[in-house]
Enzyme design. Structure first.
Site, PDB file in Angstrom:
ATOM      1  N   ARG A   1     -42.578 -59.815 -28.979  1.00 23.82           N
ATOM      2  CA  ARG A   1     -42.081 -58.714 -28.139  1.00 23.82           C
ATOM      3  C   ARG A   1     -40.757 -59.066 -27.436  1.00 23.82           C
ATOM      4  NH1 ARG A   1     -46.990 -55.681 -24.969  1.00 23.82           N
ATOM      5  NH2 ARG A   1     -48.247 -55.132 -26.767  1.00 23.82           N
TER       6      ARG A   1
ATOM      7  N   ASP B   1     -45.498 -46.023 -11.648  1.00 28.17           N
ATOM      8  CA  ASP B   1     -45.698 -47.082 -12.642  1.00 28.17           C
ATOM      9  C   ASP B   1     -44.846 -48.266 -12.238  1.00 28.17           C
ATOM     10  OD1 ASP B   1     -46.926 -46.973 -15.732  1.00 28.17           O
ATOM     11  OD2 ASP B   1     -45.452 -48.559 -15.394  1.00 28.17           O
TER      12      ASP B   1
HETATM   13  C1  LIG Z   1     -51.800 -48.012 -21.065  1.00 31.33           C
HETATM   14  S1  LIG Z   1     -50.740 -47.307 -19.873  1.00 31.33           S
HETATM   15  C2  LIG Z   1     -51.791 -46.035 -19.215  1.00 31.33           C
HETATM   16  C3  LIG Z   1     -51.061 -44.718 -19.046  1.00 31.33           C
HETATM   17  C4  LIG Z   1     -51.950 -43.554 -18.601  1.00 31.33           C
HETATM   18  N1  LIG Z   1     -52.586 -43.839 -17.332  1.00 31.33           N
HETATM   19  C5  LIG Z   1     -52.971 -43.207 -19.653  1.00 31.33           C
HETATM   20  O1  LIG Z   1     -54.163 -43.466 -19.437  1.00 31.33           O
HETATM   21  O2  LIG Z   1     -52.603 -42.674 -20.686  1.00 31.33           O
HETATM   22  C6  LIG Z   1     -50.758 -48.563 -18.609  1.00 31.33           C
HETATM   23  C7  LIG Z   1     -49.570 -48.480 -17.630  1.00 31.33           C
HETATM   24  O3  LIG Z   1     -49.869 -49.317 -16.508  1.00 31.33           O
HETATM   25  C8  LIG Z   1     -48.648 -49.826 -16.021  1.00 31.33           C
HETATM   26  N2  LIG Z   1     -48.920 -50.988 -15.161  1.00 31.33           N
HETATM   27  C9  LIG Z   1     -49.292 -52.245 -15.527  1.00 31.33           C
HETATM   28  N3  LIG Z   1     -49.433 -53.026 -14.444  1.00 31.33           N
HETATM   29  C10 LIG Z   1     -49.160 -52.253 -13.363  1.00 31.33           C
HETATM   30  C11 LIG Z   1     -49.136 -52.498 -11.960  1.00 31.33           C
HETATM   31  N4  LIG Z   1     -49.432 -53.700 -11.442  1.00 31.33           N
HETATM   32  N5  LIG Z   1     -48.810 -51.476 -11.142  1.00 31.33           N
HETATM   33  C12 LIG Z   1     -48.505 -50.256 -11.649  1.00 31.33           C
HETATM   34  N6  LIG Z   1     -48.503 -49.958 -12.963  1.00 31.33           N
HETATM   35  C13 LIG Z   1     -48.827 -50.950 -13.813  1.00 31.33           C
HETATM   36  C14 LIG Z   1     -47.877 -50.166 -17.291  1.00 31.33           C
HETATM   37  O4  LIG Z   1     -46.492 -50.256 -17.051  1.00 31.33           O
HETATM   38  C15 LIG Z   1     -48.270 -48.995 -18.209  1.00 31.33           C
HETATM   39  O5  LIG Z   1     -47.306 -47.983 -18.219  1.00 31.33           O
END
Ligand SMILES: C[S@@+](CC[C@H](N)C(=O)[O-])C[C@H]1O[C@@H](n2cnc3c(N)ncnc32)[C@H](O)[C@@H]1O
Length: 267
Positions: free
Chosen positions: A34, A136
């Site tokens: 990545r 996010d």
């Molecule tokens: C798999 S996506 C989920 C998106 C949406 N909630 C869904 O269920 O379709 C996970 C997201 O969590 C965010 N993320 C990861 N760690 C985080 C943190 N500590 N605080 C806020 N967002 C975070 C990532 O950047 C990513 O965009």
């Protein structure tokens, strides 16, 4: 380029410091692949040089890209559609008396979840004020959410009646994209924030979607995130978790309405 055990450890520690997520040792190859394009783009001849760049003041823009590359952003409109249907029917029978109705898509990725919520709220409360915020940790995701330009190939996930009402096909160089109508976008806002250390998100939400993000954290951090979330939920407010994220040690202030859907109740 191969990544050494030490390089992986350094990059993993830096990632964990910023996101709270620790990548298992078995992720070293994924991390290397990545980040390969970022080594080229930043002209870093090795992972350790790249790591050192991320620690410098000049490396702070690259640090955002590094976080973005190592987080998982998979999302789509009306993901786990039954939860949106649940919300719709719940509010049809339990109309909140206060205004505005406030919803939060916590870990919103590129915004599809927040705009799905917006369509539901507008459908239910079109003549009343409502607001959706999306947050996010990834700067890139937040920019994409604000931009609200999505590939036309993904529009099929949106129920037809909402597609007709809320989606606009792009023209010219945006012919392969669609966006949402301005009145919907106007009532949605997006900002960067870290679920483990929230600095911009206020309180009093009626609905919080915290889906497909807890799985990336260890148990103590999951608990810390849930505490941060629950205290921002109104009494009577609803919390939605992802399907694989049901709470084991549910606090007494939450009542289970359906698997992974909880209501905050007064104790
Ligand atoms: C798999 S996506 C989920 C998106 C949406 N909630 C869904 O269920 O379709 C996970 C997201 O969590 C965010 N993320 C990861 N760690 C985080 C943190 N500590 N605080 C806020 N967002 C975070 C990532 O950047 C990513 O965009």
């Amino acid at each position: 380029m191969a990544i050494s055990a030490l390089e992986f450890q350094q990059l993993n520690r830096l990632f964990e410091q910023h996101t709270g997520i620790s990548l298992g040792k078995n992720k070293a190859d994924i991390v290397a692949s990545r980040l390969a394009s970022r080594l080229r783009a930043s002209r870093s001849p090795s992972f350790s040089k790249y790591y050192r760049l991320l620690l410098t003041p000049e490396g702070q823009d690259e640090l955002q890209i590094f976080i973005d590359k190592l987080t998982t952003h998979e999302t789509y409109f009306f993901r786990e559609q039954a939860q949106f249907e649940f919300l719709y029917h719940y509010y049809q029978h339990n109309r909140p008396r206060h205004s505005p109705i406030r919803a939060w898509s916590a870990a919103c990725s590129s915004g599809e979840e927040a705009y799905s919520l917006a369509m539901i709220l507008d459908d239910l409360f079109y003549n009343r004020p409502w607001h959706v915020i999306g947050t996010d940790i990834s700067e890139m995701s937040v920019l994409m959410a604000k931009d609200a330009r999505y590939a036309i190939s993904t529009v099929g996930k949106i129920p037809k009646r909402y597609r007709i009402r809320y989606c606009m096909k792009g023209t010219g160089k945006n012919a392969d994209n669609f966006t949402l109508i301005p009145t919907l976008k106007k009532q949605c806002s997006f900002q960067e924030d870290n679920l483990l250390n929230l600095t911009t998100v206020d309180f009093s939400f009626d609905v919080i979607f915290l889906r497909n993000v807890l799985i990336y954290f260890d148990k103590p951090k999951q608990q810390a995130i849930l505490n941060n979330i629950i205290k921002r939920l109104n009494h009577g407010g609803l919390l939605f978790l992802g399907h694989s994220e049901a709470m084991r040690d549910k606090p007494a202030c939450l009542q289970t309405l359906s698997p992974c859907i909880y209501k905050k109740v007064a104790l």
